[in-house]
Structures are given as structure tokens and as C-alpha cells.
Motif scaffolding. Sequence first.
Motif, mmCIF file in Angstrom:
data_model
loop_
_atom_site.group_PDB
_atom_site.id
_atom_site.type_symbol
_atom_site.label_atom_id
_atom_site.label_comp_id
_atom_site.label_asym_id
_atom_site.label_seq_id
_atom_site.Cartn_x
_atom_site.Cartn_y
_atom_site.Cartn_z
ATOM 1 N N ARG A 112 0.808 -1.224 0.000
ATOM 2 C CA ARG A 112 0.000 0.000 0.000
ATOM 3 C C ARG A 112 0.846 1.282 0.000
ATOM 4 N NH1 ARG A 112 -3.544 -2.177 -2.050
ATOM 5 N NH2 ARG A 112 -5.410 -3.071 -1.099
ATOM 6 N N GLY A 113 2.107 1.154 0.337
ATOM 7 C CA GLY A 113 3.001 2.306 0.362
ATOM 8 C C GLY A 113 4.410 1.804 0.586
ATOM 9 N N LEU A 114 5.410 2.577 0.146
ATOM 10 C CA LEU A 114 6.817 2.179 0.253
ATOM 11 C C LEU A 114 7.600 3.222 1.040
ATOM 12 C CD1 LEU A 114 7.611 1.190 -3.464
ATOM 13 C CD2 LEU A 114 7.183 -0.375 -1.559
ATOM 14 N N VAL A 115 8.495 2.730 1.899
ATOM 15 C CA VAL A 115 9.455 3.598 2.586
ATOM 16 C C VAL A 115 10.847 3.059 2.260
ATOM 17 C CG1 VAL A 115 10.233 4.550 4.784
ATOM 18 C CG2 VAL A 115 7.793 4.033 4.441
ATOM 19 N N LEU A 116 11.645 3.872 1.586
ATOM 20 C CA LEU A 116 12.988 3.459 1.153
ATOM 21 C C LEU A 116 14.002 4.354 1.846
ATOM 22 C CD1 LEU A 116 12.129 3.068 -2.629
ATOM 23 C CD2 LEU A 116 12.586 1.200 -1.026
ATOM 24 N N VAL A 203 6.214 2.378 -10.110
ATOM 25 C CA VAL A 203 5.595 2.296 -8.784
ATOM 26 C C VAL A 203 4.302 3.107 -8.791
ATOM 27 C CG1 VAL A 203 5.825 3.027 -6.364
ATOM 28 C CG2 VAL A 203 7.722 1.831 -7.501
ATOM 29 N N SER A 204 3.207 2.482 -8.345
ATOM 30 C CA SER A 204 1.898 3.143 -8.409
ATOM 31 C C SER A 204 1.309 3.380 -7.022
ATOM 32 C CB SER A 204 0.929 2.302 -9.250
ATOM 33 O OG SER A 204 0.774 1.020 -8.665
ATOM 34 N N VAL A 205 2.136 3.249 -5.982
ATOM 35 C CA VAL A 205 1.690 3.549 -4.614
ATOM 36 C C VAL A 205 2.534 4.707 -4.079
ATOM 37 C CG1 VAL A 205 0.915 1.187 -4.133
ATOM 38 C CG2 VAL A 205 3.268 1.855 -3.560
ATOM 39 N N PRO A 206 2.051 5.406 -3.048
ATOM 40 C CA PRO A 206 2.857 6.480 -2.463
ATOM 41 C C PRO A 206 4.184 5.945 -1.939
ATOM 42 C CG PRO A 206 0.580 6.586 -1.690
ATOM 43 C CD PRO A 206 0.726 5.284 -2.412
ATOM 44 N N ALA A 207 5.230 6.756 -2.052
ATOM 45 C CA ALA A 207 6.561 6.335 -1.603
ATOM 46 C C ALA A 207 7.253 7.475 -0.870
ATOM 47 C CB ALA A 207 7.411 5.882 -2.788
ATOM 48 N N LEU A 208 7.949 7.107 0.186
ATOM 49 C CA LEU A 208 8.776 8.039 0.951
ATOM 50 C C LEU A 208 10.224 7.592 0.823
ATOM 51 C CD1 LEU A 208 9.304 10.264 3.137
ATOM 52 C CD2 LEU A 208 8.857 8.489 4.850
ATOM 53 N N VAL A 209 11.095 8.497 0.404
ATOM 54 C CA VAL A 209 12.539 8.232 0.341
ATOM 55 C C VAL A 209 13.190 9.053 1.452
ATOM 56 C CG1 VAL A 209 14.620 8.390 -1.077
ATOM 57 C CG2 VAL A 209 12.409 7.861 -2.158
#
Length: 270
Positions: A112-116, A203-209
Motif C-alpha cells: 500500500r506504500g513504500l518507505v525506502l 511504482v503506483s503507490v505512495p513512496a517516501l525516500v
Amino acid sequence: MGSVMCEEITVGYEDEGSGAPLVLVHGHPFDRSMWRPQTEHFSRAGWRVIAPDLRGYGESTTVPGKTPLETFARDLLALLDRLGIEHFVLGGLSMGGQIVMECYRLFPERIRGLVLADTFAAAETDEGRAARHAMAERLIREGMTGYAQEVLAKMVSWHTLTHRPDAAAHVLAMMKATAPEGAAAALRGRAERPDYRELLTRVSVPALVVVGAEDTYTPVSDARDLHARIPDATLAVIEQTAHLPNLEQPDAFNAVLVEFLNSLPQSAAE
């Protein structure tokens, strides 16, 4: 906290709080305790935080040889299936971030979301591959202590060493406690990882880098590259930190993560 048999290995993990699942994947050569500040904070803030030990680390089974990123990703999926978790926000730091990318390659529909955090997407260079194999041999030969003492001042910032000796000591203890065979297997697997740069553009979900301002392993330029590739990603640079901003400046890291999690569409938090 607990441990469970997943496929052929035992996996140690934290499972704290209730609500929407937030899954956190540690880096190398650490264990799930690197996420303690986040497990404690977010489990009290309406999230169910799952933080596993990867195979070869912490309380999970060490399997000598070579552990590709796909194996780590499939271990993670087996654990989440076992816990009955269908959809989740997935975060990882360094090697953990690369495992997160591999998870997105294999089962994007679950995420549902990515944190990298403090990670990079390119495949290994020939020089990098050779260095990882050489380091794997060294760790088997010498153990973890010399390596851990050598890299501590790159893992954390001077500010952390000086003003947060407790955090620096935690980082050193995790590295020294890691099984050399597990660390070596991960290094060999990572040497062969795919290039995730094209995947990130889809990537089609929200992501935080997120990245530490003083990280030399995965510098701010790497984070900017990820941010530029991922549609609608958010970038946060944490001051006075190096490779482990979540442990070095947990309040600042948590504040950035809170803002990101609160911004997710409601469906992500179901």
C-alpha cells in the motif's frame, strides 16, 4: 515478539500494536532491534508494526551459502501470510530497502506504500561484486568484530558517536552479534541483485525516500535518484545522521514517517 516456522526456517519477529500493518525490514548487518524506536512509536499510534529478523540475522535461522534478495522477499511474504496480513505499508533501510524493491517486483498488489531509507536501486558493478565476495570471505575467516569496529564511524555520524553514544553502542552490538555465515550469504546474494531503476518508474503507490544527510554508503545523491524515478515520491533528508537515521535521530525520522503515513489514502490504512 515471537518466532514462527516459515517454510524451512524459523523467523524471529516483532508484532506490536493493532491497526493497519506497517512492515519494517532491517539492513545489513543488523537485526530487527534497529527498528525499536519505530516499533515503540507507531504501535502506540494506531499501527500494527511487524519487524522480522531476516534469515541469517537476529533470531532467524542462518543458512550458509548465498541468500538472494528474492529469498529474503519470499521469507517475508511467508511470514505475513502466516500472520494473516494481506495488505501493508512496507519499509526498509539499506539492504532492507533493496528487499522492499524486490518485494514490489514480486507482489506489488499486496503493498500500500513504500518507505525506502538509505538505499539505492542500481545493480552491482563488477568492482562492487568483487568487493562483496571478498568481504564475505573475510567475515567467514575473521568474524564480525574487526569489521564492525572499522565501519561504525561510517554507519553513524560524528554527531551520533559524540552525543548519542547509546545509539552508536546499539549499532556496534548488532553488527558484532550477527552470524558471519548469515552476513556472508547476504553479501553474496546482494552481489547478484537486479537493477531496480526501471521498476521504480512503474511504482503506483505512495513512496517516501529518506536518507541521512551525512550518509557515505548511500549518499543523498542516491536518494535523489530514487526520488526522481518514483512517480509522486516524497524525499526527506535527516540532518546530523549517516546510514541509520531511524536510530540516530528517531524523533526526526518518526516525524517524517508520521507525515507520510497520515498522507496515505484511506484504503492504505484498512
